[in-house]
Design a protein around this motif. Structure first.
Motif, PDB file in Angstrom:
ATOM      1  N   GLY A 268       0.705  -1.154  -0.470  1.00  0.00           N
ATOM      2  CA  GLY A 268       0.108  -0.584   0.174  1.00  0.00           C
ATOM      3  C   GLY A 268       0.633   1.231  -0.024  1.00  0.00           C
ATOM      4  N   CYS A 269       0.958   2.100   0.738  1.00  0.00           N
ATOM      5  CA  CYS A 269       1.536   3.875   0.864  1.00  0.00           C
ATOM      6  C   CYS A 269       1.645   4.124   2.012  1.00  0.00           C
ATOM      7  CB  CYS A 269       0.089   4.923   1.033  1.00  0.00           C
ATOM      8  SG  CYS A 269      -0.457   4.796  -0.906  1.00  0.00           S
ATOM      9  N   SER A 270       2.165   2.534   2.695  1.00  0.00           N
ATOM     10  CA  SER A 270       3.358   2.321   3.806  1.00  0.00           C
ATOM     11  C   SER A 270       4.804   3.356   3.515  1.00  0.00           C
ATOM     12  CB  SER A 270       3.210   1.247   3.876  1.00  0.00           C
ATOM     13  OG  SER A 270       4.190  -0.103   3.834  1.00  0.00           O
ATOM     14  N   GLY A 271       5.142   3.156   2.585  1.00  0.00           N
ATOM     15  CA  GLY A 271       6.862   3.686   2.259  1.00  0.00           C
ATOM     16  C   GLY A 271       7.594   2.561   2.794  1.00  0.00           C
ATOM     17  N   GLN A 272       7.527   1.228   2.886  1.00  0.00           N
ATOM     18  CA  GLN A 272       8.185   0.357   3.882  1.00  0.00           C
ATOM     19  C   GLN A 272       8.464  -0.894   2.895  1.00  0.00           C
ATOM     20  OE1 GLN A 272       6.219  -0.407   7.176  1.00  0.00           O
ATOM     21  NE2 GLN A 272       6.655   1.491   8.387  1.00  0.00           N
ATOM     22  N   LYS A 273       9.361  -1.074   3.228  1.00  0.00           N
ATOM     23  CA  LYS A 273       9.258  -2.860   2.333  1.00  0.00           C
ATOM     24  C   LYS A 273      10.279  -3.938   3.855  1.00  0.00           C
ATOM     25  CE  LYS A 273      14.524  -1.522   1.531  1.00  0.00           C
ATOM     26  NZ  LYS A 273      14.165  -0.466   2.486  1.00  0.00           N
ATOM     27  N   ALA A 274       9.735  -4.909   3.031  1.00  0.00           N
ATOM     28  CA  ALA A 274      10.142  -6.174   4.357  1.00  0.00           C
ATOM     29  C   ALA A 274      11.511  -6.754   3.468  1.00  0.00           C
ATOM     30  CB  ALA A 274       9.226  -7.534   4.180  1.00  0.00           C
ATOM     31  N   VAL A 275      12.339  -6.977   4.769  1.00  0.00           N
ATOM     32  CA  VAL A 275      13.769  -7.232   4.154  1.00  0.00           C
ATOM     33  C   VAL A 275      14.058  -8.516   4.475  1.00  0.00           C
ATOM     34  CG1 VAL A 275      16.515  -6.798   3.796  1.00  0.00           C
ATOM     35  CG2 VAL A 275      14.210  -4.681   3.152  1.00  0.00           C
ATOM     36  N   THR A 276      14.489  -9.677   3.952  1.00  0.00           N
ATOM     37  CA  THR A 276      14.625 -10.830   4.650  1.00  0.00           C
ATOM     38  C   THR A 276      16.035 -11.506   4.220  1.00  0.00           C
ATOM     39  OG1 THR A 276      12.439 -11.436   4.751  1.00  0.00           O
ATOM     40  CG2 THR A 276      14.125 -13.476   4.408  1.00  0.00           C
ATOM     41  N   GLN A 277      17.447 -11.689   5.214  1.00  0.00           N
ATOM     42  CA  GLN A 277      18.593 -12.531   4.646  1.00  0.00           C
ATOM     43  C   GLN A 277      18.134 -13.226   6.357  1.00  0.00           C
ATOM     44  OE1 GLN A 277      21.309  -9.106   5.309  1.00  0.00           O
ATOM     45  NE2 GLN A 277      22.561 -10.327   3.096  1.00  0.00           N
ATOM     46  N   ASN A 278      19.233 -14.781   6.081  1.00  0.00           N
ATOM     47  CA  ASN A 278      19.970 -15.349   6.888  1.00  0.00           C
ATOM     48  C   ASN A 278      17.778 -16.103   8.090  1.00  0.00           C
ATOM     49  OD1 ASN A 278      22.015 -15.993   6.781  1.00  0.00           O
ATOM     50  ND2 ASN A 278      22.489 -13.931   7.717  1.00  0.00           N
ATOM     51  N   GLY A 279      17.051 -16.030   6.767  1.00  0.00           N
ATOM     52  CA  GLY A 279      16.214 -16.338   7.691  1.00  0.00           C
ATOM     53  C   GLY A 279      15.120 -15.545   8.843  1.00  0.00           C
ATOM     54  N   THR A 280      16.222 -14.165   8.733  1.00  0.00           N
ATOM     55  CA  THR A 280      15.520 -13.369   9.511  1.00  0.00           C
ATOM     56  C   THR A 280      14.727 -12.026   9.160  1.00  0.00           C
ATOM     57  OG1 THR A 280      16.633 -13.604  10.856  1.00  0.00           O
ATOM     58  CG2 THR A 280      15.321 -11.596  11.480  1.00  0.00           C
ATOM     59  N   THR A 281      13.340 -11.355   8.815  1.00  0.00           N
ATOM     60  CA  THR A 281      12.458 -10.531   8.345  1.00  0.00           C
ATOM     61  C   THR A 281      12.411  -9.243   8.718  1.00  0.00           C
ATOM     62  OG1 THR A 281      11.414 -12.033   6.794  1.00  0.00           O
ATOM     63  CG2 THR A 281      10.803  -9.949   6.743  1.00  0.00           C
ATOM     64  N   THR A 282      12.629  -8.240   8.738  1.00  0.00           N
ATOM     65  CA  THR A 282      12.462  -6.595   9.264  1.00  0.00           C
ATOM     66  C   THR A 282      11.841  -6.450   8.564  1.00  0.00           C
ATOM     67  OG1 THR A 282      14.888  -5.681   8.955  1.00  0.00           O
ATOM     68  CG2 THR A 282      14.677  -7.085  10.553  1.00  0.00           C
ATOM     69  N   ILE A 283      11.597  -5.018   8.785  1.00  0.00           N
ATOM     70  CA  ILE A 283      10.667  -3.857   8.129  1.00  0.00           C
ATOM     71  C   ILE A 283      11.365  -2.697   7.935  1.00  0.00           C
ATOM     72  CG2 ILE A 283       7.863  -2.399   7.676  1.00  0.00           C
ATOM     73  CD1 ILE A 283       7.943  -5.778   7.172  1.00  0.00           C
ATOM     74  N   GLU A 284      10.988  -2.293   6.922  1.00  0.00           N
ATOM     75  CA  GLU A 284      12.096  -0.213   7.015  1.00  0.00           C
ATOM     76  C   GLU A 284      11.444   0.133   5.862  1.00  0.00           C
ATOM     77  OE1 GLU A 284      16.681  -2.058   5.569  1.00  0.00           O
ATOM     78  OE2 GLU A 284      16.462  -3.749   7.161  1.00  0.00           O
ATOM     79  N   ASN A 285      12.259   0.708   6.134  1.00  0.00           N
ATOM     80  CA  ASN A 285      11.601   2.220   4.916  1.00  0.00           C
ATOM     81  C   ASN A 285      12.382   2.302   4.253  1.00  0.00           C
ATOM     82  OD1 ASN A 285       9.702   3.679   7.221  1.00  0.00           O
ATOM     83  ND2 ASN A 285      12.050   4.699   7.883  1.00  0.00           N
ATOM     84  N   GLN A 286      11.498   2.655   3.052  1.00  0.00           N
ATOM     85  CA  GLN A 286      12.211   2.775   1.786  1.00  0.00           C
ATOM     86  C   GLN A 286      13.190   3.796   1.240  1.00  0.00           C
ATOM     87  OE1 GLN A 286       8.968   3.093  -1.734  1.00  0.00           O
ATOM     88  NE2 GLN A 286       7.569   1.066  -0.533  1.00  0.00           N
TER      89      GLN A 286
END
Length: 286
Positions: A268-286
């Protein structure tokens, strides 16, 4: 658009920062927001901490190409926030035409608050990139924003309508960034399908679908690659929602696990993205 300066430019910072926003076209005048509930991992790697800085050169190009605030067509403006303090020289006698923005060797402060120095030249056959077969090239000569210096060029060519009847703008370029320890080279190869808002004037509700890849190489011998695995859908010039709202990409970096980025989460218009690495997902700003 405000960006933080970085004290040392590495292969990883150039590469990741460039690909997170995915494309110069998709970076048009992104609004400043502070999304809620953003996770900050305690062991952030360079990709997580420098992605905002890495999109710098693509954002600079988009501001010059699409930054008009006048009632023109919003393309190749006489000035934008990024070029407001530069001295301009025009050559419009013979095609391709040229605008040279000279920020000086000591730099000047643009109306967006950022200090820039060096020279940027823009050449074009037609002012409007929406003209089929038109080509616009933006070249950088010792161009610095904060502590980051760029050389090289990015070109935009209108390949005309595709099978869907949408214009496709091919974006290619080679950008070199020099730090105190190395020179990094970024090769950009994108295709941008103009999905909607193409003929709105002044610009409003533009939307692009972007595919392609970036390869980065360092003078130290390191290599990195990014691949858009599903088309990135980006709103540009959309009030309150000038973000990538859909699509995925992977980033492979030397000595690190593959990084997976999903712009549809939370979407949507959250301006965010999900970043997954080594099985761990974090929500970060674009």
């Amino acid at each position: 658009m405000k960006t933080k300066s970085i004290t040392k430019v590495t292969l990883l910072s150039i590469f990741v920062m460039s690909v997170i926003t995915a494309v110069t076209l998709n970076s048009c005048q992104k609004e400043n927001i502070k999304p809620k509930n953003v996770n900050t991992p305690t062991n952030q790697n360079t990709a997580s901490t420098l992605d905002a800085n890495a999109s710098l050169i693509l954002n600079e190009s988009s501001n010059l190409l699409f930054g008009s605030t006048t009632n023109e067509k919003g393309l190749l403006p006489k000035g934008s926030d990024t070029a407001s303090c530069a001295t301009r020289t025009y050559d419009t006698i013979n095609k391709p035409y040229t605008i040279i923005y000279d920020y000086g060797t000591t730099g000047c402060v643009s109306s967006d608050g950022m200090t820039r120095s060096g020279v940027v030249s823009v050449t074009w056959a037609e002012k409007d990139i929406r003209v089929v077969n038109n080509a616009i090239t933006i070249s950088y000569q010792n161009y610095s924003v904060g502590k980051t210096t760029f050389n090289g060029s990015i070109s935009f060519v209108n390949d005309g309508p595709n099978g869907n009847g949408n214009q496709v703008i091919n974006e290619t370029g080679t950008i070199l960034t020099t730090s105190s320890t190395q020179t990094d080279t970024m090769i950009v190869n994108y295709n941008n399908e103009w999905l909607s808002g193409e003929f709105s004037s002044p610009a409003a509700n533009w939307q692009f679908s972007t595919t392609g890849s970036i390869h980065a190489g360092s003078s130290t011998g390191k290599q990195a690659n990014m691949l858009i695995t599903s088309a990135l859908i980006k709103n540009a010039k959309t009030p309150g929602c000038s973000f990538t709202i859909q699509g995925t990409e992977t980033i492979t970096l030397p000595g690190q696990a593959t990084q997976y980025i999903d712009f549809g989460n939370p979407g949507g218009c959250s301006g965010q993205k999900a970043v997954t690495q080594n099985g761990t997902t974090t929500i970060e700003n674009q």
